[in-house]
Design a protein around this motif. Structure first.
Motif, PDB file in Angstrom:
ATOM      1  N   LEU A 192    -118.289 -61.606  24.138  1.00 63.85           N
ATOM      2  CA  LEU A 192    -119.232 -62.940  24.278  1.00 63.85           C
ATOM      3  C   LEU A 192    -120.470 -63.073  23.444  1.00 63.85           C
ATOM      4  CD1 LEU A 192    -119.939 -65.163  26.573  1.00 63.85           C
ATOM      5  CD2 LEU A 192    -121.442 -63.147  27.773  1.00 63.85           C
ATOM      6  N   GLU A 193    -120.913 -62.079  23.012  1.00 62.92           N
ATOM      7  CA  GLU A 193    -121.917 -62.327  22.148  1.00 62.92           C
ATOM      8  C   GLU A 193    -121.292 -62.775  20.731  1.00 62.92           C
ATOM      9  OE1 GLU A 193    -125.362 -60.481  19.194  1.00 62.92           O
ATOM     10  OE2 GLU A 193    -123.784 -59.218  19.933  1.00 62.92           O
ATOM     11  N   SER A 194    -120.263 -62.147  20.407  1.00 63.80           N
ATOM     12  CA  SER A 194    -119.610 -62.589  19.095  1.00 63.80           C
ATOM     13  C   SER A 194    -119.205 -64.125  19.332  1.00 63.80           C
ATOM     14  CB  SER A 194    -118.129 -61.736  18.953  1.00 63.80           C
ATOM     15  OG  SER A 194    -118.285 -60.445  18.670  1.00 63.80           O
ATOM     16  N   MET A 195    -118.658 -64.603  20.392  1.00 61.08           N
ATOM     17  CA  MET A 195    -118.321 -65.893  20.645  1.00 61.08           C
ATOM     18  C   MET A 195    -119.390 -66.994  20.387  1.00 61.08           C
ATOM     19  SD  MET A 195    -116.421 -67.914  24.173  1.00 61.08           S
ATOM     20  CE  MET A 195    -117.840 -67.687  25.070  1.00 61.08           C
ATOM     21  N   VAL A 196    -120.522 -66.454  20.820  1.00 62.53           N
ATOM     22  CA  VAL A 196    -121.842 -67.411  20.867  1.00 62.53           C
ATOM     23  C   VAL A 196    -122.367 -67.357  19.505  1.00 62.53           C
ATOM     24  CG1 VAL A 196    -124.302 -67.726  21.773  1.00 62.53           C
ATOM     25  CG2 VAL A 196    -122.443 -66.876  23.333  1.00 62.53           C
ATOM     26  N   LYS A 197    -122.449 -66.287  18.523  1.00 62.93           N
ATOM     27  CA  LYS A 197    -122.648 -66.115  17.437  1.00 62.93           C
ATOM     28  C   LYS A 197    -121.681 -66.988  16.507  1.00 62.93           C
ATOM     29  CE  LYS A 197    -122.774 -61.708  16.901  1.00 62.93           C
ATOM     30  NZ  LYS A 197    -122.894 -60.481  16.456  1.00 62.93           N
ATOM     31  N   ARG A 198    -120.526 -67.076  16.817  1.00 66.72           N
ATOM     32  CA  ARG A 198    -119.479 -67.723  16.111  1.00 66.72           C
ATOM     33  C   ARG A 198    -119.659 -69.151  16.171  1.00 66.72           C
ATOM     34  NH1 ARG A 198    -115.371 -67.318  12.893  1.00 66.72           N
ATOM     35  NH2 ARG A 198    -115.426 -65.013  12.955  1.00 66.72           N
TER      36      ARG A 198
END
Length: 278
Positions: free
Chosen positions: A230-236
């Motif tokens: 989830l954090e990776s998605m928001v960062k991406r």
């Protein structure tokens, strides 16, 4: 880079162990609370809040929500398990929706791209794991249980890193996190289950109890993967590689706490719901 990551992780682990085993539940809650507020500062930037005062307002909102959650839970020394279940039940439903969003990305991203929606998501990502820490630390042998669940999540992360590098193969969710593979996922899950089995045998759990203990570990490990994704998605979506630069070799606090954001509530929810404390 690997040496730097290991050195930072060892320092971080030493501080956490010292606080958890060497101080009171109140001090543990305070330390993890400070980590959450630091992560809230980073999340505010990921959400799109640029001005310093708006970011401080986001941190303050997280702090107020933490205080409200603690009031609903009881006290740091004596939190109520039934109340924890009531508080974290909806959060688990959120993580189920988050898993769907991660799987569908970038389709559907228009639904949550608003900074106000991301602020709400941040509250659900940051506050429940802190309440889980409060609850677990107050249990009998709570210090050991808290370190154990952190170790479970760490094993999932470490096992995934080395299995992914050694085996490679098909990507887990390349549009969200290109470096993660199915082999890494299996390796991380396997490492967590091995730790759970070893601890369960050491605690002389047997039969169905040992099986349930390992199932809890598996659920926690799988949830931790989606916290990371989830954090990776928001960062991406925001075009950022790391949430910050506070921790050398790791990035920001969020980059270290993201897996715990989902893993801790799942672990605490199951313990509170079933009373499964060894």
């Amino acid at each position: 880079m690997l040496k730097q990551r290991v050195a930072t992780a060892l320092v971080f682990a030493t501080v956490v162990l010292g606080v958890v085993f060497g101080t009171t539940p109140e001090a543990t809650a305070a330390l993890f609370g400070l980590l959450v507020l630091g992560a809230a500062w980073e999340w505010s930037a990921l959400a799109g809040f640029g001005a310093r005062w708006t970011r401080l307002a986001c941190v303050a909102l997280v702090g107020v929500t933490m205080a409200a959650g603690l009031r609903a839970l009881g006290t740091v020394a004596d939190p109520d398990g039934g109340r924890l279940v009531a508080l974290t039940g909806p959060v688990l439903a959120f993580w189920a929706l988050a898993a769907l969003a991660v799987k569908a990305y970038p389709a559907g991203s228009g639904i949550w791209v608003s900074r106000w929606t991301l602020l709400l998501v941040g509250l659900l990502v940051l506050v429940p794991p802190w309440l889980a820490v409060v609850f677990v630390r107050a249990l009998p042998q709570g210090a050991y249980l808290l370190v154990y669940v952190i170790a479970l999540v760490a094993c999932a992360d470490i096992g995934a890193f080395f299995a992914g590098r050694a085996i490679g193969g098909p990507k887990l969710m390349p549009r969200v996190s290109p470096g993660k593979t199915w082999a890494g996922f299996a390796g991380g899950l396997g490492a967590s289950l091995l730790l759970a089995f070893a601890v369960g045998v050491g605690l002389e759990l047997g039969g169905a109890q040992l099986g349930l203990w390992c199932v809890l570990a598996g659920l926690t490990a799988v949830a931790s993967v989606f916290g990371d994704l989830l954090e990776s998605m928001v960062k991406r979506h925001g075009g950022q590689k790391d949430s910050g630069s506070l921790l050398p070799g790791h990035g920001g606090l969020l980059d270290r706490l993201d897996s715990l954001s989902a893993g801790l509530p799942v672990f605490a929810f199951v313990l509170a719901q079933t009373g499964m404390v060894p």
